[in-house]
Design an enzyme around this catalytic site. Structure first.
Site, mmCIF file in Angstrom:
data_model
loop_
_atom_site.group_PDB
_atom_site.id
_atom_site.type_symbol
_atom_site.label_atom_id
_atom_site.label_comp_id
_atom_site.label_asym_id
_atom_site.label_seq_id
_atom_site.Cartn_x
_atom_site.Cartn_y
_atom_site.Cartn_z
ATOM 1 N N ASP A 91 0.710 -1.390 0.128
ATOM 2 C CA ASP A 91 0.015 0.164 0.077
ATOM 3 C C ASP A 91 0.739 1.352 -0.035
ATOM 4 O OD1 ASP A 91 -2.646 -1.115 -0.362
ATOM 5 O OD2 ASP A 91 -2.780 -1.134 1.672
ATOM 6 N N TYR A 146 8.197 -9.622 5.499
ATOM 7 C CA TYR A 146 8.445 -8.219 5.196
ATOM 8 C C TYR A 146 9.490 -7.782 6.191
ATOM 9 C CZ TYR A 146 3.964 -7.313 2.676
ATOM 10 O OH TYR A 146 3.146 -7.419 1.701
#
Length: 375
Positions: A91, A146
């Site tokens: 995002d 991540y």
């Protein structure tokens, strides 16, 4: 002179025709591209066709694919035509060092060089591999890793007056951070770590394989550390809220017991850490590799040869962006000032009343964290 110009014109027309012929002859093949990008200034990875005001990474990628001659122009307008699929929907502001996209392209000569020539320097295609015709980068992905880079003063206790640049994380605090991060391992109900998912929604259950904070290091006189998390898939804002809650506990705003409570059915107020430091590091295709990686036709989806290029890109584009933005815009410092506003002890009834008000504002705010990889 006139003849010279005419010859040049004829030559350029002939070149264009040659390129067209080559494109017609080049059969389309299913491939994956290994991508790295700095997400600052972009509204995430996923393209919103028809919404030009919110620029995404895929806008620049599709434009480069068309300009380099890998895909026809109409495929850029309708991405289904090239069977395009991204592995993770990062995002707003989130970067990637190992994003994978799958698509059908014409395998033209010097394909990577030609695509990169049409991309800005902060977006690079670092590798390409042929895959099976039915390959879908999102569905075939077993896990995603991540990282989250943050200044270590985020872990300083609220009662201690700290100077951000002088703060250094001690071993004891790092051990406590890692003890808390390890609690996330396994399967938990993360409905409190995202929006719009109820406690009984089966998709709120997620499996975390590992989560830990590495040794701190100093950059530009400020100490940073990197948290790594590997999970099957993540919901929107999930990682940022997982980290936000650990920071709230370590700083002394919330009791350790809130973690267990947050996995239960009641609504818990979980703070969301800034999006700046979040990076998609790697996507894993273990099942696919076992089945097709050594079938003699396809390569395993591993990128050991590209590791150095990935490291160089991170040093050049991702880390400096995080460090400089943190120093200039103070996103972590400003966010830490909002922690006292959170109510970590509310009952479910009180929370529902507060939530109606906050939901209205969050609907307006939109998404800006780690995209839902599983929808």
């Amino acid at each position: 002179e006139e003849n010279g110009h005419q010859n040049k014109r004829l030559k350029s027309n002939a070149d264009e025709e040659d390129a067209e012929d080559q494109n017609k002859k080049s059969p389309k093949r299913k491939i994956v591209l290994l991508m790295a990008y700095s997400g600052k200034g972009y509204h995430g990875m996923q393209r919103n066709v028809g919404s030009s005001q919110f620029k995404t990474i895929e806008d620049d990628l599709v434009s480069a694919l068309v300009q380099s001659g890998c895909i026809p122009e109409n495929h850029g307008e309708d991405m289904k035509k090239m069977s395009f699929q991204r592995c993770a929907r990062t995002d707003k502001g989130v970067s990637a060092a190992g994003q994978i996209v799958s698509l059908k392209v014409r395998l033209i000569d010097d394909i990577l060089e030609k695509i990169n020539n049409h991309l800005p320097s902060h977006i690079r295609i670092l590798g390409l591999k042929r895959v099976t015709g039915g390959f879908n980068s999102k569905n075939k992905c077993d896990a995603r890793t991540y990282s989250y880079m943050l200044p270590t003063f985020a872990f300083a206790h609220k009662d201690h007056d700290v100077q951000e640049e002088l703060y250094r994380l001690d071993t004891e605090t790092l051990e406590r951070v890692n003890k808390l991060l390890a609690c996330y391992k396994g399967t938990h109900n993360f409905h409190n770590f995202t929006s719009q998912k109820g406690p009984r929604d089966p998709s709120a259950k997620r499996y975390i394989m590992e989560m830990y904070c590495g040794e701190p290091f100093v950059r530009e006189n400020m100490e940073f550390a990197v948290i790594r998390v590997k999970g099957q898939s993540f919901m929107m804002h999930q990682i940022r809220k997982m980290i936000g809650l650990v920071i709230a506990i370590v700083k002394g705003y919330a009791a350790e017991s809130i973690m267990e409570r947050s996995w239960g059915e009641e609504k818990v107020d979980v703070p969301k850490a800034p999006g700046l430091g979040l990076v998609l590091e790697k996507v894993h295709f273990e099942k696919y590799n076992r089945r097709f990686g050594n079938d003699g036709l396809h390569e395993p989806l591993e990128w050991t040869e590209e590791e150095e290029k990935i490291a160089v890109f991170k040093e050049q584009y991702i880390y400096p962006t995080i460090i400089n933005t943190e120093r200039e815009e103070k996103s972590m410092a400003n966010w830490l000032n909002t922690l006292p506003i959170h109510d970590f002890n509310s009952s479910a009834v009180e929370m529902q009343a507060n939530n109606k008000n906050s939901k209205k504002s969050s609907d307006l705010e939109g998404s800006d964290g780690c995209g839902d990889d599983s929808d």
